[in-house]
Every structure is written in structure tokens, then in C-alpha cells.
Design a protein around this motif. Sequence first.
Motif, PDB file in Angstrom:
ATOM      1  N   THR A 107       0.826  -1.212   0.000  1.00 51.05           N
ATOM      2  CA  THR A 107       0.000   0.000   0.000  1.00 51.05           C
ATOM      3  C   THR A 107       0.858   1.258   0.000  1.00 51.05           C
ATOM      4  O   THR A 107       0.495   2.266  -0.623  1.00 51.05           O
ATOM      5  N   LEU A 108       1.999   1.194   0.679  1.00 51.70           N
ATOM      6  CA  LEU A 108       2.899   2.347   0.676  1.00 51.70           C
ATOM      7  C   LEU A 108       3.488   2.569  -0.715  1.00 51.70           C
ATOM      8  O   LEU A 108       3.573   3.708  -1.200  1.00 51.70           O
ATOM      9  N   CYS A 109       3.878   1.490  -1.358  1.00 55.01           N
ATOM     10  CA  CYS A 109       4.398   1.571  -2.730  1.00 55.01           C
ATOM     11  C   CYS A 109       3.325   2.112  -3.673  1.00 55.01           C
ATOM     12  O   CYS A 109       3.602   2.949  -4.542  1.00 55.01           O
ATOM     13  N   LEU A 110       2.111   1.647  -3.487  1.00 53.41           N
ATOM     14  CA  LEU A 110       0.995   2.097  -4.314  1.00 53.41           C
ATOM     15  C   LEU A 110       0.771   3.600  -4.158  1.00 53.41           C
ATOM     16  O   LEU A 110       0.496   4.306  -5.133  1.00 53.41           O
ATOM     17  N   SER A 111       0.906   4.103  -2.928  1.00 56.32           N
ATOM     18  CA  SER A 111       0.716   5.535  -2.675  1.00 56.32           C
ATOM     19  C   SER A 111       1.694   6.378  -3.470  1.00 56.32           C
ATOM     20  O   SER A 111       1.346   7.453  -3.965  1.00 56.32           O
ATOM     21  N   VAL A 112       2.926   5.887  -3.591  1.00 51.06           N
ATOM     22  CA  VAL A 112       3.957   6.641  -4.311  1.00 51.06           C
ATOM     23  C   VAL A 112       3.739   6.546  -5.821  1.00 51.06           C
ATOM     24  O   VAL A 112       3.824   7.547  -6.543  1.00 51.06           O
ATOM     25  N   LEU A 113       3.448   5.347  -6.302  1.00 54.95           N
ATOM     26  CA  LEU A 113       3.290   5.159  -7.752  1.00 54.95           C
ATOM     27  C   LEU A 113       2.003   5.779  -8.288  1.00 54.95           C
ATOM     28  O   LEU A 113       1.949   6.231  -9.431  1.00 54.95           O
TER      29      LEU A 113
END
Length: 724
Positions: A427-433
Motif C-alpha cells: 500500500t505504501l508503494c501504491l501511494s507513491v506510484l
Amino acid sequence: RCSKLAKRLSPPPTLAVESKTPATVVLLLNSPEEDILVKACEAVYTFAEKGTLLTHSDVIFVSDVKGTLQELDAIPSMIEKLSVEEDTAVQEFATLCLASLSTDFICKAQIFDNKGLLPLIQLLSSPDPDVMKNSLEIIFNLVQDYQCRLAVHKLGGIPPLLKLLMSDFPVIQKLALKTLQNITTDKDTRNTFREEQGFEKLMDILNCTDFSDLHADTLQTVANCLSDSESVQLIHNSGGLTRLMEFVLSPSIPEIQSNTVKCITRLCVFFVPTNTLLHKQDVEKVLVELLSVADIKVKSCTCQAVAAMSLHLASKDSFRDLGVIPAVVQLLSSENLMLRAAATQALSNLTHSNKRNALAVYEAGGHEFLVQQLYGTCPRMVTNSAATLCNMAGQESIRSSILSRGAMQALVEPLKSTDSQVLINTTLCLSVLACDKDARAELQRAGGLQPLVNLLHSYHNEVLHNTCMAVSVCASDEATAVEMCKYGALEILQEISQSVNRRSSFTKLAMISLLNSNLSVKYSLTGHLTSSDIITDGFYDAGKARPGQRVLTLDELSKQPVNKNQPVIVINTAPEYEFKNYVSFALRVEFFVMAFVYLVLCVRLVSDLMGGAVEMEKLHEFSWMLHLSELKFQLQSNAVPIGLISKGIYCHRALLFKCLADCIGISCSLVRGEYNRAWNEVLLFKWNASRNQRSSQPCRYIVDLMHQPGSLLEVDTPQFLSFK
């Protein structure tokens, strides 16, 4: 080293037993005669070891002798013979038999349940090396199970095991070390181990070249013991770090290399000052060299050490300068899952808060492997891959390349994981991408919005917080916001807002973001649109929503059969052009005067389009309900475009006024009241005629669009309250 012990290490001679069944032999274990006991023990050992039964004339093969001995309940009788009062020969063969049986899970359970562990620990001090060795072998087999490991500690097994480390017999030393490897995985056992000077004994072995065959197992035991800060401090103070460095710096066999690197990893994790000491000794150079060895285990352990050393900022830079990043990236193509997982862990730590390392991973092509590893089944590998991609995606050029490799689609499956750490990093990666508009669209096409919304149900705080962040970012587009609302995102967040334990600034942000990107839903749920909420084509008023009720999309509402409810009012034209033509004349006046003039003209237009002024006393004669019902019947739809309404009351006029005001830049809000009431609030400066200047602060007014179109009522006055 001991002819008697060596003799017992070779297979015993076949013993002829004058019996057709093992039951007779088991009964002989109860004999008071020593010779018979010895013979019976030897026979049982033969049965257990060879799995055969010899008779006086035939050979009968028994497929499950151990099972037969279990059925005959032979193990309790053997345990009785372990008493220190028994003859050494009886103890020897009883332990030899149990050693063979103890490789079986059921037999191990029977030995433990029949309290065989205590007499076995007592026999570790036997003067007979064979009894000692057999007892130790049984204990080693038993401590493969967690319950037995704890029991060895509670029954005082640590001191005799440590004493056996200095045995004259290598086989006993090795068994003692392997047993200690197992039991020192428990914290309380490690405490006792430390109190009994266990570290000192291990270091004595490491410092003795005659014990080189024991160094690998010794280092593994040391690695186990370095799982708490007290043990780490002890080995550091005793000079153990220097000895470990000698093992790292000297060519060695793979097992010693891997176990030494494990020790270094533990030291870095549990004793931060060690990182500085190791850095000063250039341990990074040694680790880089170890990445090129052939042994998979050594390379895996080295990657873990790189990850641990990378917690130290100076080491991160050293690893980059030494070229470790391309070497680690290359390991991502390995077929070995353990090695790939360790490599991603190293890259995750190397790139954390380090843009130069993130760029180095990108330049080495690491992002291509990392995206593919998101499809993996190993939670640890997926977790670290997502973390590394997140660290890299902060740089726009790298983010674009990551997205071009299909990262958004690859993140969908991890969003369905049950592993908390996978979900946290995903979810953290998704927030950035997802800060990229095309990426959000790709996530929607890949079916990622529903599993993302489902994570709002999580009771894991960090998972929930990161999910809310991702939802907030994805809600930047109306299309994705509407899709998430369709999956019930707002209802879940509304429920969370009622929970003292689950609500937070993250959940509030997610709800605000969803509402701000879906003004139709916001107006239905909150009954209020601010001046910054700009109504555009496609906005619709579905009426006031009940708490917890999902606001249907316009498409869903349009497909419903025509009903008796209030119609859904839709903004589906571009009225600003018509309105601008209506007021298209030049005004060379101050801005606040121009705004006032525009406002008056806007009011007049709304009133004219919606049926003109209606006196309060004659409002019941204004047939707006019949007019709207006729429109629904003509259109055969519950959705009515606002441009078709020629008889509208408060709610319709206020909506149209808000739409027109937004088009020409007048600061205007929309507020829903009760009983089809709605009004607009505007900000205007008062004019001070005596001073011939405007006020310093604007005042809030509501606009009368119904009874005296153009009248302004100051907020919080009696007139305003009566209007509401």
C-alpha cells in the motif's frame, strides 16, 4: 579416540533370538537377571535398527518394528533401565535402543511423556562414553521439538551440555554443539547459557586450531546466541568480534563463511555500535568478495549482512562505491528463492532514504526484476520488492520506468495478501506510484481498486493508515473516486469515523479526498459544498443520503424504473456560455462592485429560469412537484436535467446558482436544509458610504432566490434564521 566408543559406532552384530515375536523380547526387559537384560536390550536394538526379526530357522521381515514396539509399550520399560543404579551395560544398550527409536516422531513423544528426559540428562555425566554418547544422541533427537527444548533448560541440561564441549571425543563434542544450537533459540535458555559462561567455552573452541572441525557448528551456536543485546555486548567485550573478523578475512570452507557472516549480521542488528567498528575494519570489502563465491548459502547470508550493515549510513555509501549494488541486482535472476529474497532485503535497506543508491539500482536494471517479483509467493520477497520499488519511485524518471514495466498490475495480487508486512509495503508503494494519473487509470483497469477498498476493513493500524494514504492519492481522479465509492469505501470510512480506536487523521483524510473528488456524493452525504468545490458537467443531486447508505452512481440511478421519489437533478449542460452572453458587457469598476453586479445578474437569471419570484404566502400554489413529475414521465427517467426545469424551488434554484457562480468565479457555497430547502452563501465586502471605502473583511450573506430575488441576508441574523 576411544576404542570402546568407536566399537559402538559400527553396526552391532546380528543377534539370534529364540522367539517368533518381539513381545517375548520385551518381556525379558523385566527380568532381574543382568545377562538376560543385556541380551534383551541388544535384541530390541537390533529390531529397531534393522527392522528385521530373526528366528531359529526362518528370517521374517517386519515392515514396522518400531510400530510394533510402540504397541507393546516397550519404551517405558527401557526408560526404567536408565536409572543411575542400573549396571552400565544395561544403560548402554537401553540408550542405544532408545537412540534408534528416537528418530521417530511418535517414539520421541513417548520418551518425553514417560519422563525420559531427566534420566537422560543425568546420564550425560556417566563415566561410560558410550552411555554418554547414546544419551546425548537421544536428547539431540528430542530437542528438534520446541517443547523438549524448553524442558532441557528447565531440567538443568545446560551445564552438563557445556561440559561435554570439552570432551575428549569429537562425536560427543559435535553432538553437544548441535544440541546447543537447537536449544539456544529460546531466550531463557540463552540467559542461562550466558550465566554458565557458555560464550567463553565457545570462544575457547574457536581459538583452538585442533578443534577446526567444530568451528562451523560453534559459529552457528554463536549466531543463535547473538539474538539479544546482552549476548552481543558480552561477545563484544570479550574480544569475540576480533576473532569473527579473522574468520571473515581468512579463506574458509563455505559453512564456516556463512555462519561467520550470520554472526556479523546479528551483531549489526542487535548492537548498533558494531556497525561503526566493522565499517572501520572495511568489512564491506569482504562482503562484496563473498557475493562472488559459488555457494548459495554463503551469498544469501552475505546479502543479509549487507542489509544489516546498510542500517549504517556510511556503509550504504561504501557499498555503492564498491559496486555491491550491481552484484546484488544480478542475484535477483537466481533460481534460488532464498537467495532472491535475501537480495531484495539488501536492496531495500540500501535504497532506504538514499537516492543515489536508488538510482544505482535503476541503472543496474533492478526495477525490472523487482516488478516481476511482486508476483511471487514468498511474502518476504514481495515485501522487500515493494519496499525497494517504493524507495526508488520517489524520483520521477525512475517512477515512469517502473510503471512502464507493469508495476500497477503487479501490485494487485499483493493487495489480496493476508500477510501484514506485505500489505504495509504494498500500500505504501501504491501511494507513491499512484501519484501519476495514468497509473491510477491502470490500477483501475487491472481491478486493483476493490482489493484496496477491502483493506479499509483491516484492524491492523499500519495497514489501515497506509491504505488510507493510497485511497487519498487514488481519489485525485473523479473516475477512480467514483469507482472506490461504488465498492463501499465511504460507508466503511463512515463506520470507522464512529470508532474511537480506529479513526485517525489518515481515515479522515481518505474520506475528505474521496468526497472532494466526488462532489455529488459529498453533497448527498454532508449537505454542504464549499466555494472550492466547483460543480462541473455531470454533477447530480440525488437528495439527502441516510447514514451508512451508499450513494448510487448516476448510471445506476438512471437505470432504475421511474418511481414516486424526488427526481435526481443533473447538471448536463454548459450554462456558463449562455450566462456570459447574458452579461457580456464591459464594466470599468472595482472588482468588488463587478462581483456584486455579476451576482445580481446571476440571481435574476436563476429566478427567471425557475419560474420567477414566488410570495411566501402563495408558495403552496406554485406547482413545482407536478411539473417535475411530468418531466420524469416525459423522459421516462428519474434523472432530470436542470436545464429542463421551469418551476423550481429552493433546492433547485440554489443548485443552479452554485453552478453559475462557479462558472464565473464568484465565491459561493451550497448548503442543504430540511424540507427541500437549500441556500447559497457568498462573501462580499460591505461598502462604508461615509468613508467611501469597502470594509477590510468580507461578510457572509445568503442569497434569496425565491421570494425577493437578489436580496442578501446576513448570516446568523433573525432574517437568515427564518429563511432556513
